[in-house]
Structures are given as C-alpha cells and as structure tokens.
Scaffold this active site. Structure first.
Site, mmCIF file in Angstrom:
data_model
loop_
_atom_site.group_PDB
_atom_site.id
_atom_site.type_symbol
_atom_site.label_atom_id
_atom_site.label_comp_id
_atom_site.label_asym_id
_atom_site.label_seq_id
_atom_site.Cartn_x
_atom_site.Cartn_y
_atom_site.Cartn_z
ATOM 1 N NE ARG A 64 -1.543 -2.420 2.779
ATOM 2 C CZ ARG A 64 -1.635 -3.682 2.389
ATOM 3 N NH1 ARG A 64 -2.687 -4.079 1.749
ATOM 4 N NH2 ARG A 64 -0.690 -4.562 2.663
ATOM 5 C CB THR A 65 3.460 2.511 2.319
ATOM 6 O OG1 THR A 65 2.698 2.010 3.418
ATOM 7 C CG2 THR A 65 4.039 3.848 2.681
ATOM 8 C CE LYS B 135 27.279 -3.074 -5.041
ATOM 9 N NZ LYS B 135 27.479 -1.884 -5.877
ATOM 10 N NE ARG C 4 7.016 0.562 5.095
ATOM 11 C CZ ARG C 4 5.801 0.045 4.996
ATOM 12 N NH1 ARG C 4 5.658 -1.224 4.662
ATOM 13 N NH2 ARG C 4 4.734 0.779 5.223
ATOM 14 C CG HIS D 52 3.182 3.682 8.650
ATOM 15 N ND1 HIS D 52 3.410 4.593 7.637
ATOM 16 C CD2 HIS D 52 2.767 2.537 8.036
ATOM 17 C CE1 HIS D 52 3.164 4.012 6.471
ATOM 18 N NE2 HIS D 52 2.770 2.768 6.684
HETATM 19 N N1 CP Z 1 -0.443 -0.121 5.746
HETATM 20 C C1 CP Z 1 0.776 -0.373 5.245
HETATM 21 O O1 CP Z 1 1.772 0.256 5.618
HETATM 22 O O2 CP Z 1 0.812 -1.356 4.299
HETATM 23 P P1 CP Z 1 2.109 -1.798 3.510
HETATM 24 O O3 CP Z 1 3.067 -2.417 4.494
HETATM 25 O O4 CP Z 1 1.635 -2.776 2.467
HETATM 26 O O5 CP Z 1 2.725 -0.573 2.888
#
Ligand code: CP
Length: 297
Positions: A50-51, A78, A99, A127
């Site tokens: 999603r993100t 590396k 991320r 998040h």
């Molecule tokens: N909600 C969410 O962060 O989903 P993903 O890990 O798929 O990005």
C-alpha cells in the site's frame, strides 16, 4: 513542512489542513501537473504494497516521476550505510519516502538530506502518513473529537498504533487498548501518551471493550519484529473479529485495519457496513497527494 517524520511534532491545525486538502483532492483532482518538475525517491528497505504503490500512484497523478530503490537491490547489500545512501540519493530526487526496519532511521536521515524525508515506517516506531489516512477515514464517518477508539492487536511492535495514538490524543479521544499478553504499548509510548494528557483505558478482552467503541482499529501480530521467531506462536489466533462478535457492537461502529491482515478479521466482516478497511487503503491516494503537495510545492 520540511520533513514528515513523526505525528506528535505536527500541530493539530496542520493535520486538519492536510486532511481538508485531501478531501478537496478527493472531490476534485488537481488540474494540471503541479509536481511535473519533481522526482520522488522511494527507498524501501522493508516489504510494502500500500505505502509504496500509493505514494507512487499519488506522485504520478500529480504529474511527477518516481525513482524506486528496494533494499535488496541497493548498495546497502554491499555494506553502504544509510547515511551515505541518503547523501547520494539526495542529489537525484526532490523528496525521499523512506521505509526502514530501524526505529529512528527517518529522523537520522534528515541529518544527511537537503530534500524532505517522509517517514514511511521506521521499524516498530511510527508510520505517520498511515495515521493521516486513518484520521481521514474516521472523519468520513464522524468528527474526531471525543470519540472512543479501540486499538486491538500487537501494540508493542505495531508502529501504526503508536502514531495513531499520538494523533488521537490531540483530539481528546478516549483510547481503549486491547492486546495479547506482553504486546501492550512500549513504556516509551505510554510515557509520551501520559505527557500528552491522553486518556487511555486498558481492557482485558475485546468483548469487554467493544460496546464502548465508535471505532475499532485492528492490527496484525508483527511477527517479523519478534526477537525469537517462535515466540509469537502463543499470540497467534488469540483474537479474531467475526460477524458474531460485532453483533455486540454499536450499530455505528467502524472497523479499520492498516492492512495487511492475516487472520485477525474474518472475511465475513468484509461485507458488513462496519468494514471500512479497504476504503481506508484507497484513501491513501488523496491523503498522500495532499502530503506530497505539502512537502514539495
Ligand atoms: N499499511 C501499510 O503500511 O501497508 P504496507 O506495508 O503494504 O505498505
């Protein structure tokens, strides 16, 4: 707004403005290509559906372009440090969505970047862009102020619940927590919530909490974060939302989940009016469009 790292550092008025802008975008997509000169770097050192896709889709809808770097194909393999990676990518893009499995990675990256950093999940930290989506989705059903919101699941490692709880504290929400043994909020999160004056009520079971709730926010067990992979077995299947359980909920209750779900929501719930989690995932587009405009325009 330069960087977007943690929700607690953003005033409520700015959050409201972002959500209002997302609502406008959902009603009328921005005309023209406001980010046509811009390139967004997507640096994902953990899996994501999603993100990653909704940031990319949002950027493309705004006329911009994306450069994707997955951890497995980067020179981090590396031995390159995150600091050096950020210093280099900084020269290629106009903003970075990061991320990373380590708490604090996004904050650290701001020290090496001249372009905005957006925290797309830092380990078991926060998040914050997911939180904007969560607030936006709740607002589609109710005004945020004074609600009763239940947070169910792995609240220890579940970063979405940390940033959501910090945000809800700004709206005078009563936060009801329900988690398997040993998976309540970390002490650091509890202390911050106390400092923010949040009202937190701990419950023994979802059955006990459910009748009080306007919103139920369900999360999965974050098994990838357990120090001993076997130690999450005890927690598996310890809670599950079913249509039968929801017959004891208030009629207006909405059920959210940041997804992915494993088995904590029975698919039978998907067709009930309570279920808002797929709408929530879809809301990633207007919300992240508003956020990208906020940091790059
Ligand atoms: N909600 C969410 O962060 O989903 P993903 O890990 O798929 O990005």
């Amino acid at each position: 707004m330069k960087h977007f790292i943690s929700i607690q550092s953003i005033p409520r008025e700015s959050i409201d403005k972002l959500l209002d802008r997302a609502e406008q975008i959902a009603r009328h997509r921005p005309t023209g290509r406001p980010l046509s000169e811009k390139i967004l770097g997507l640096l994902f050192f953990e899996p994501s559906t999603r993100t990653r896709m909704s940031f990319e889709s949002s950027m493309l809808r705004l006329g911009g372009q994306c450069l994707n770097l997955g951890g497995a194909e980067s020179s981090v393999m590396k031995g390159e440090t995150l600091a050096d990676t950020i210093r280099v990518v900084d020269g290629y893009v106009d903003a970075i969505v990061l991320r990373h499995p380590r708490i604090g990675a996004a904050q650290l990256s701001t020290e090496f970047s001249s372009v905005p950093i957006i925290n797309a999940g830092d380990g078991a930290g926060q998040h914050p862009s997911q939180t904007l989506i969560d607030l936006y989705t709740i607002r589609q059903s109710f005004p945020l102020d004074g609600l009763d919101v239940g947070l169910l699941g792995d609240l220890h490692y579940g970063r979405t619940t940390h940033s959501l709880a910090y945000a809800l504290a700004k709206y005078g929400v009563t936060i009801h927590t329900i988690s398997p043994k040993g998976l309540g909020f970390p002490l650091s999160v509890k202390r911050s919530l106390t400092r923010f004056g949040a009202c937190v009520v701990e419950h023994e079971s979802i059955k006990e909490a459910l009748p009080h709730l306007d919103v139920l926010y369900v999360t999965r067990i974050q098994r990838e974060r357990f120090p001993d992979p076997a130690s999450h077995y005890d927690t598996l299947h310890s809670y599950r939302i079913t249509p039968e359980l929801l017959s004891n909920a208030q009629k207006h209750l909405i059920v959210l989940h940041p997804l992915p779900r494993i088995d904590e929501i029975d698919p039978g719930v998907d067709v009930l009016p309570h279920a808002k989690y797929f709408e929530q995932a879809k809301n990633g587009i207007p919300v992240r469009m508003a956020l990208l405009l906020g940091v790059m325009k």
